[in-house]
Design a protein around this motif. Structure first.
Motif, PDB file in Angstrom:
ATOM      1  N   ARG A  99       1.778   4.837   0.625  1.00  0.00           N
ATOM      2  CA  ARG A  99       1.361   5.709   2.162  1.00  0.00           C
ATOM      3  C   ARG A  99       2.041   7.218   1.984  1.00  0.00           C
ATOM      4  O   ARG A  99       1.666   7.839   2.926  1.00  0.00           O
ATOM      5  CB  ARG A  99       1.580   4.801   3.349  1.00  0.00           C
ATOM      6  CG  ARG A  99       0.826   3.650   3.567  1.00  0.00           C
ATOM      7  CD  ARG A  99      -0.912   3.685   3.177  1.00  0.00           C
ATOM      8  NE  ARG A  99      -1.651   4.682   3.998  1.00  0.00           N
ATOM      9  CZ  ARG A  99      -1.864   4.742   4.956  1.00  0.00           C
ATOM     10  NH1 ARG A  99      -1.605   3.551   5.802  1.00  0.00           N
ATOM     11  NH2 ARG A  99      -2.435   5.688   5.568  1.00  0.00           N
ATOM     12  N   ILE A 159      -5.155  -0.758   6.999  1.00  0.00           N
ATOM     13  CA  ILE A 159      -4.926   0.687   7.400  1.00  0.00           C
ATOM     14  C   ILE A 159      -5.617   0.892   8.514  1.00  0.00           C
ATOM     15  O   ILE A 159      -4.779   1.446   9.594  1.00  0.00           O
ATOM     16  CB  ILE A 159      -5.059   1.734   6.423  1.00  0.00           C
ATOM     17  CG1 ILE A 159      -4.213   1.487   4.804  1.00  0.00           C
ATOM     18  CG2 ILE A 159      -5.098   2.871   6.707  1.00  0.00           C
ATOM     19  CD1 ILE A 159      -4.672   2.154   3.717  1.00  0.00           C
ATOM     20  N   SER A 160      -6.772   0.626   8.792  1.00  0.00           N
ATOM     21  CA  SER A 160      -7.646   1.025   9.881  1.00  0.00           C
ATOM     22  C   SER A 160      -7.553   0.183  11.047  1.00  0.00           C
ATOM     23  O   SER A 160      -8.047   0.332  12.231  1.00  0.00           O
ATOM     24  CB  SER A 160      -9.017   1.496   9.620  1.00  0.00           C
ATOM     25  OG  SER A 160      -9.430   0.353   8.627  1.00  0.00           O
ATOM     26  N   TYR A 193     -12.097   2.594   7.842  1.00  0.00           N
ATOM     27  CA  TYR A 193     -10.908   3.627   7.345  1.00  0.00           C
ATOM     28  C   TYR A 193     -11.263   5.136   6.814  1.00  0.00           C
ATOM     29  O   TYR A 193     -12.431   5.243   6.499  1.00  0.00           O
ATOM     30  CB  TYR A 193     -10.179   2.965   6.346  1.00  0.00           C
ATOM     31  CG  TYR A 193     -10.974   2.221   5.093  1.00  0.00           C
ATOM     32  CD1 TYR A 193     -11.209   3.187   4.135  1.00  0.00           C
ATOM     33  CD2 TYR A 193     -11.338   1.167   5.113  1.00  0.00           C
ATOM     34  CE1 TYR A 193     -11.822   2.863   3.016  1.00  0.00           C
ATOM     35  CE2 TYR A 193     -11.906   0.587   3.907  1.00  0.00           C
ATOM     36  CZ  TYR A 193     -12.333   1.450   2.768  1.00  0.00           C
ATOM     37  OH  TYR A 193     -12.958   0.980   1.840  1.00  0.00           O
ATOM     38  N   TYR A 223      -2.226   7.435  10.015  1.00  0.00           N
ATOM     39  CA  TYR A 223      -1.205   5.943   9.683  1.00  0.00           C
ATOM     40  C   TYR A 223      -1.298   5.422  10.946  1.00  0.00           C
ATOM     41  O   TYR A 223      -1.195   4.176  11.049  1.00  0.00           O
ATOM     42  CB  TYR A 223      -0.125   6.909   9.516  1.00  0.00           C
ATOM     43  CG  TYR A 223       1.006   6.111   8.717  1.00  0.00           C
ATOM     44  CD1 TYR A 223       1.002   5.462   7.609  1.00  0.00           C
ATOM     45  CD2 TYR A 223       2.265   5.873   9.462  1.00  0.00           C
ATOM     46  CE1 TYR A 223       1.963   4.729   7.144  1.00  0.00           C
ATOM     47  CE2 TYR A 223       3.370   5.289   9.062  1.00  0.00           C
ATOM     48  CZ  TYR A 223       3.278   4.573   7.766  1.00  0.00           C
ATOM     49  OH  TYR A 223       4.422   3.767   7.299  1.00  0.00           O
ATOM     50  N   ARG A 262     -10.346   7.468   3.926  1.00  0.00           N
ATOM     51  CA  ARG A 262      -9.635   7.362   2.703  1.00  0.00           C
ATOM     52  C   ARG A 262      -9.154   8.880   2.455  1.00  0.00           C
ATOM     53  O   ARG A 262      -7.757   8.952   1.922  1.00  0.00           O
ATOM     54  CB  ARG A 262     -10.667   7.287   1.469  1.00  0.00           C
ATOM     55  CG  ARG A 262      -9.826   7.148   0.179  1.00  0.00           C
ATOM     56  CD  ARG A 262     -11.021   7.166  -1.117  1.00  0.00           C
ATOM     57  NE  ARG A 262     -11.473   5.916  -1.160  1.00  0.00           N
ATOM     58  CZ  ARG A 262     -10.912   4.756  -1.367  1.00  0.00           C
ATOM     59  NH1 ARG A 262      -9.806   4.719  -1.501  1.00  0.00           N
ATOM     60  NH2 ARG A 262     -11.797   3.528  -1.234  1.00  0.00           N
ATOM     61  N   PHE A 267      -5.177   8.694   3.566  1.00  0.00           N
ATOM     62  CA  PHE A 267      -4.429   7.673   3.392  1.00  0.00           C
ATOM     63  C   PHE A 267      -3.026   8.237   2.946  1.00  0.00           C
ATOM     64  O   PHE A 267      -2.015   7.639   2.807  1.00  0.00           O
ATOM     65  CB  PHE A 267      -5.073   6.931   1.982  1.00  0.00           C
ATOM     66  CG  PHE A 267      -6.004   6.083   2.233  1.00  0.00           C
ATOM     67  CD1 PHE A 267      -6.314   5.643   3.758  1.00  0.00           C
ATOM     68  CD2 PHE A 267      -6.813   5.013   1.370  1.00  0.00           C
ATOM     69  CE1 PHE A 267      -7.495   4.819   4.038  1.00  0.00           C
ATOM     70  CE2 PHE A 267      -7.765   3.978   1.565  1.00  0.00           C
ATOM     71  CZ  PHE A 267      -8.108   3.941   3.005  1.00  0.00           C
ATOM     72  N   TYR A 268      -3.093   9.311   1.994  1.00  0.00           N
ATOM     73  CA  TYR A 268      -1.722   9.754   1.295  1.00  0.00           C
ATOM     74  C   TYR A 268      -1.356  11.215   1.896  1.00  0.00           C
ATOM     75  O   TYR A 268      -0.806  11.925   0.969  1.00  0.00           O
ATOM     76  CB  TYR A 268      -2.002   9.946   0.033  1.00  0.00           C
ATOM     77  CG  TYR A 268      -2.536   8.534  -0.835  1.00  0.00           C
ATOM     78  CD1 TYR A 268      -1.630   7.519  -0.541  1.00  0.00           C
ATOM     79  CD2 TYR A 268      -3.751   8.861  -1.014  1.00  0.00           C
ATOM     80  CE1 TYR A 268      -2.418   6.163  -1.298  1.00  0.00           C
ATOM     81  CE2 TYR A 268      -4.441   7.633  -1.873  1.00  0.00           C
ATOM     82  CZ  TYR A 268      -3.657   6.248  -1.911  1.00  0.00           C
ATOM     83  OH  TYR A 268      -4.074   5.222  -2.347  1.00  0.00           O
ATOM     84  N   ARG A 311      -7.065  -1.815   2.497  1.00  0.00           N
ATOM     85  CA  ARG A 311      -7.411  -0.519   2.906  1.00  0.00           C
ATOM     86  C   ARG A 311      -8.020  -1.122   4.603  1.00  0.00           C
ATOM     87  O   ARG A 311      -7.884  -0.232   5.367  1.00  0.00           O
ATOM     88  CB  ARG A 311      -8.779  -0.029   2.524  1.00  0.00           C
ATOM     89  CG  ARG A 311      -8.362   0.694   1.044  1.00  0.00           C
ATOM     90  CD  ARG A 311      -9.475   0.655   0.018  1.00  0.00           C
ATOM     91  NE  ARG A 311     -10.040  -0.758  -0.245  1.00  0.00           N
ATOM     92  CZ  ARG A 311     -11.146  -0.815  -0.762  1.00  0.00           C
ATOM     93  NH1 ARG A 311     -11.994   0.150  -1.092  1.00  0.00           N
ATOM     94  NH2 ARG A 311     -11.498  -2.255  -1.274  1.00  0.00           N
ATOM     95  N   LEU A 317       0.850  -1.263  -0.009  1.00  0.00           N
ATOM     96  CA  LEU A 317       0.151   0.056   0.037  1.00  0.00           C
ATOM     97  C   LEU A 317       0.811   1.304   0.080  1.00  0.00           C
ATOM     98  O   LEU A 317       1.571   1.451   1.008  1.00  0.00           O
ATOM     99  CB  LEU A 317      -0.937   0.166   1.360  1.00  0.00           C
ATOM    100  CG  LEU A 317      -1.805  -1.018   1.471  1.00  0.00           C
ATOM    101  CD1 LEU A 317      -2.306  -1.188   2.966  1.00  0.00           C
ATOM    102  CD2 LEU A 317      -3.055  -0.926   0.554  1.00  0.00           C
TER     103      LEU A 317
END
Length: 393
Positions: A38, A339-340, A357, A371, A359, A362-363, A336, A36
């Motif tokens: 990140r 991530i959460s 999560y 994160y 979205r 995310f980035y 995803r 993923l």
């Protein structure tokens, strides 16, 4: 006669929680953390210390396969701000600490490695004095810069860069590498007829378009051992111009060549038609819906496990390993939701609902937010407080 409801699988009682040998390691279950992007590295593409906690925490259940975000094989392939490389001493040292943190939780770590090619940001490359390149000079939709076609010499250098990076990963303690040949990035730019307009031995026919991916797999396997090498394909994705009209012929040929070379790869990672990032991330029209990857699994003949990704839930993953993929050694990759849910595997095993999560985070470049701020379940913390990687913001 009453109608029979479809069986409801309890994930912990399915093949999802049976051990599986992958390369040189034995996983305790068949849920993997998908690679993923990140964007939490620094301006020199060196992983930030907060990444140690992120990866260690997601390996908190022993025997989990954690796959890194895609990592550049050369500085000229660090095509986007804050994505990582595995080239310089500083980058290698930062990854060594991350790998060590995952191993401390008795989990396993594969490094996904890539070239970005025309999927890079040409401005970012220009600022650093690097050329913007691809298989040929076909521009990417939404980018008004035409890439230059790689020369033969540059192509050979890319193969060498994959080899050198794979060696650095293993020297830093990694359990293996996953070669990224999917989703419209560099190797996939050679596979895709709509992007690769070359007339030399690296373009045109299926054999020529597949040449670079196969050369990278062969050279990397010779350098570190095929059991430490995996590869990722997305036969049905349209992300970044990667749509193919000849997927069945192309990937059947690639699988047959891998077998001919005698490579028993650690695993083959496949993105299902439902996992196209163009549709999931950008809301593009989903393509190829309903097509299956079965032709690849049948051709591979269980030589080693196959990883599948495709927007799975715990319930659909349990059903997939018991029904659709019951004849094959399949690992299900979660993205995803991992991530959460740093303790995703624990939650799935114990029937604890997954946290949603966000979205939008995310980035976020270099940020702790979105994160490392997703909590473990109270049940996990009560049972395994020692597995949480300590770090303050």
């Amino acid at each position: 006669m009453g109608s029979h409801a479809a069986p409801q699988y309890v994930p912990s009682e399915t093949r999802l929680f049976k051990p599986l040998k992958v390369g040189n390691v034995t996983l305790e279950h068949r849920i993997a953390m998908a690679p993923l992007t990140r964007l939490r590295s620094d301006d020199n593409h060196v992983p930030l210390p907060l990444m140690e906690k992120y990866y260690a925490d997601r390996g908190c259940v022993p025997g989990t396969l954690v796959i890194s975000e895609a990592t550049a094989i050369a500085h000229e392939e660090e095509g986007q701000r804050s994505n990582p490389g595995f080239v310089s001493e500083a980058q290698t040292e930062a990854w060594r600490k991350i790998i060590s943190a995952v191993h401390a939780n008795k989990s396993f770590f594969f490094q996904q490695i890539w070239g970005m090619g025309r999927a890079s940001d040409p401005k970012h490359l220009a600022e650093r004095g690097f050329p913007y390149r691809s298989s040929s000079n076909v521009p990417m939709k939404g980018i008004d810069v035409e890439p230059t076609a790689l020369t033969e010499e540059e192509i050979l250098q890319i193969i060498q860069s994959f080899v050198d990076t794979a060696k650095r990963v293993v020297a830093a303690g990694g359990d293996g590498v996953e070669i990224h040949s999917a989703h419209g990035y560099l190797l996939d730019q050679f596979l895709t007829a709509g992007v690769n307009k070359r007339t030399d031995k690296w373009g045109g026919s299926i054999e020529n378009r597949a040449r670079l991916t196969l050369a990278v797999l062969k050279a990397t396997s010779e350098a570190i051992g095929a059991e430490k090498v995996a590869v990722r394909f997305s036969p049905y994705a349209g992300f970044q111009g990667s749509e193919k009209s000849d997927s069945v012929e192309l990937y059947s040929y690639i699988i047959s060549e891998i077998k001919k070379m005698g490579l028993k790869l650690a695993y083959i990672s496949l993105v299902e038609a439902t996992g196209d990032p163009g549709a999931i991330v950008r809301g593009d029209k989903a393509i190829n819906v309903g097509k299956t990857l079965d032709f690849i699994l049948e051709a591979w003949e269980n030589r080693s496990p196959v990883m599948v990704a495709g927007a799975y839930t715990p319930e659909s993953a349990a059903k997939a390993v018991e029904e659709h993929y019951k004849h094959w050694d399949v690992i299900v990759a979660f993205g995803r939701h991992f991530i959460s849910n740093p303790d995703l595997v624990f939650r799935v095993k114990n029937g604890i609902p997954l946290a949603p999560y966000n979205r939008a985070t995310f980035y976020l470049l270099k940020q702790w937010e979105g994160y490392n701020d997703y909590p473990f379940s109270p049940e996990f913390l009560a049972a395994h407080p020692e597995a949480v990687h300590p770090m303050t913001e």
